[in-house]
Design a protein around this motif. Sequence first.
Motif, short mmCIF file in Angstrom:
data_model
loop_
_atom_site.label_atom_id
_atom_site.label_comp_id
_atom_site.label_asym_id
_atom_site.label_seq_id
_atom_site.Cartn_x
_atom_site.Cartn_y
_atom_site.Cartn_z
N TRP A 156 -24.20 12.62 51.85
CA TRP A 156 -23.02 11.89 52.33
C TRP A 156 -23.05 11.76 53.85
O TRP A 156 -23.78 12.46 54.54
CB TRP A 156 -21.73 12.56 51.87
CG TRP A 156 -21.59 14.01 52.24
CD1 TRP A 156 -21.15 14.53 53.41
CD2 TRP A 156 -21.92 15.14 51.41
NE1 TRP A 156 -21.16 15.90 53.37
CE2 TRP A 156 -21.63 16.30 52.15
CE3 TRP A 156 -22.41 15.28 50.10
CZ2 TRP A 156 -21.81 17.59 51.64
CZ3 TRP A 156 -22.60 16.55 49.60
CH2 TRP A 156 -22.29 17.69 50.35
N THR B 139 -15.08 14.61 38.57
CA THR B 139 -15.08 15.98 39.10
C THR B 139 -13.68 16.55 39.09
O THR B 139 -13.47 17.72 38.75
CB THR B 139 -15.66 16.01 40.53
OG1 THR B 139 -16.92 15.34 40.55
CG2 THR B 139 -15.84 17.44 41.00
N ASP C 162 -25.75 12.28 44.81
CA ASP C 162 -24.41 12.89 44.88
C ASP C 162 -24.35 14.00 45.92
O ASP C 162 -23.25 14.44 46.30
CB ASP C 162 -24.02 13.47 43.52
CG ASP C 162 -23.73 12.39 42.50
OD1 ASP C 162 -23.67 11.21 42.89
OD2 ASP C 162 -23.57 12.71 41.31
N THR D 105 -18.56 19.42 46.13
CA THR D 105 -17.27 19.14 45.49
C THR D 105 -16.10 19.64 46.34
O THR D 105 -14.96 19.60 45.89
CB THR D 105 -17.19 19.80 44.10
OG1 THR D 105 -17.24 21.24 44.24
CG2 THR D 105 -18.33 19.34 43.21
N ARG E 64 -14.72 12.55 43.34
CA ARG E 64 -14.92 11.68 42.18
C ARG E 64 -13.94 12.04 41.05
O ARG E 64 -13.63 13.20 40.84
CB ARG E 64 -16.36 11.78 41.68
CG ARG E 64 -17.38 11.47 42.76
CD ARG E 64 -18.80 11.70 42.28
NE ARG E 64 -19.74 11.55 43.36
CZ ARG E 64 -20.22 10.39 43.79
NH1 ARG E 64 -19.84 9.28 43.19
NH2 ARG E 64 -21.08 10.33 44.79
#
Length: 490
Positions: free
Chosen positions: A487, A153, A484, A46, A150
């Motif tokens: 990446w 988030t 998630d 995050t 996101r």
Amino acid sequence: MSNGETLQHRVLEVDGVQVHHFPSAAPVCSAALLFGVGQRDESLATLGTLHMLEHLVMHEVRHTPISINGSVGPSLTDFTAEGSPGLVRTFLEGVCRGLAAPPLSRLAAEAAVLSAEGPDESGTPLGPARYGLRDLGLVGAPGPGPAGVRAETVRAVAERWFVTGNALLMVDGPWPEGLSLPLPVGPAPTHAYVVPRRWERPHAITVDGPGCGFSVILPPAEGTGLELLTAAVIEHRLTEVVRHERGLTYSLDRELLAVADGRWELTVLAEPLPDRAVEAVLAMIDTTTGLLRDGATEAEVEHARETVLESARGRDSEIASAMDVAIGALLGSDVAAFDAAAVGAVSADRLNDQLRGLAADVLYLIDARAADEVARRGIPTTEIPPGSSASLPAGEVFRPPLPARVADKDARTARVALTETGLAQRLGDQTWTLDWTEVAGVLRDDDGDLTVLASSGVAIAVGPKLYRRGKKLIQAVRRNVGPDLIWDER
């Protein structure tokens, strides 16, 4: 105050937010709305969410003639304004409304703006070496980037952290009449700070480039300003030698941050010219080694004392000191009010005892070209985190392909084991392990190979080009790690 005037300071509450007002006759109002959340409170997956939220909110309040700004630091997120009281009030109220209901429709556009701004390059491997990929080890870490932030988030972060109990407002100058702070009501959340990894002897971490710096963990503050004096002595000695005597760097940046167990981390970084980086590394190591072994001179101690005392003089410094105490309380740190008499009473012997106690736990950041010279000084290089001498745990073992083993001596000893609970890697005589439950993120390169990152800082790269039957490792990662957490490497 320099003119003998006593600083006016009133503490009040506005809509559940603690406010520190420092009245003055100045026509300009300066305000800083602070929240007790920063990069260290995010996760690798995050990372960048706070920065995105700050940008979204600042976009909403940007149409104003006064000076405004927003920023996200390691421990705090702040929104600042300076101008006429009425316009400052409008800005603060707009920020609070934006945090209470983030304008998420602008997420894609702001991601493009943040991408143009570029990645955060403020971090160094010193952070992961102390904390892993969590807490202060997240500063500058390889998160998913702005495009990976996101909406859900951002909303969750706003709801959790940007509440009345986690906010603090400083107002300097005239009061913005009619001020309201329409934030969601709630208590300050608990921080998951990590006790820093300690070392039994000095170690060095190599980087490919002109890296030059070090980190030490100071004992808990005892209300005497000893941590400030220690930082001042170290910074002064290094500045005198590395910059003025040797001319190896223009600047030395020093940062003192509170850590989980009431201690303080002191980090000093230099920016030498690339062709003098090795020389700068050796000068920094030799200088700090001598200072921590032999202590500071009486003249250096007196200079440090005068520096700390002078830095506390004047209205701005007194306000900063008062706010340091308030911020410390907000973050759960024990920050005592500045006590000039206590600082003046610290003896050279007491300061030097502290310096000598730091010698074993120094962690250096060095240019890789300096590794051999540093080793000759008895300082080994280390991986992040250091491996163990244990054998590979039971599991299916993978080896690099034959061409790699022929061309690369490191590949000849490389092994990866796929275990029942995660991955393990052996390189040379060292082994690293990670459990699927502690995976913080997975980076995918252009060839499709994956680097699995654990919160402890362990990184294990897998893929067909790296290991025979490497596709099976890729499949295992995808099977055990949620999408998630995967990446593209930037």
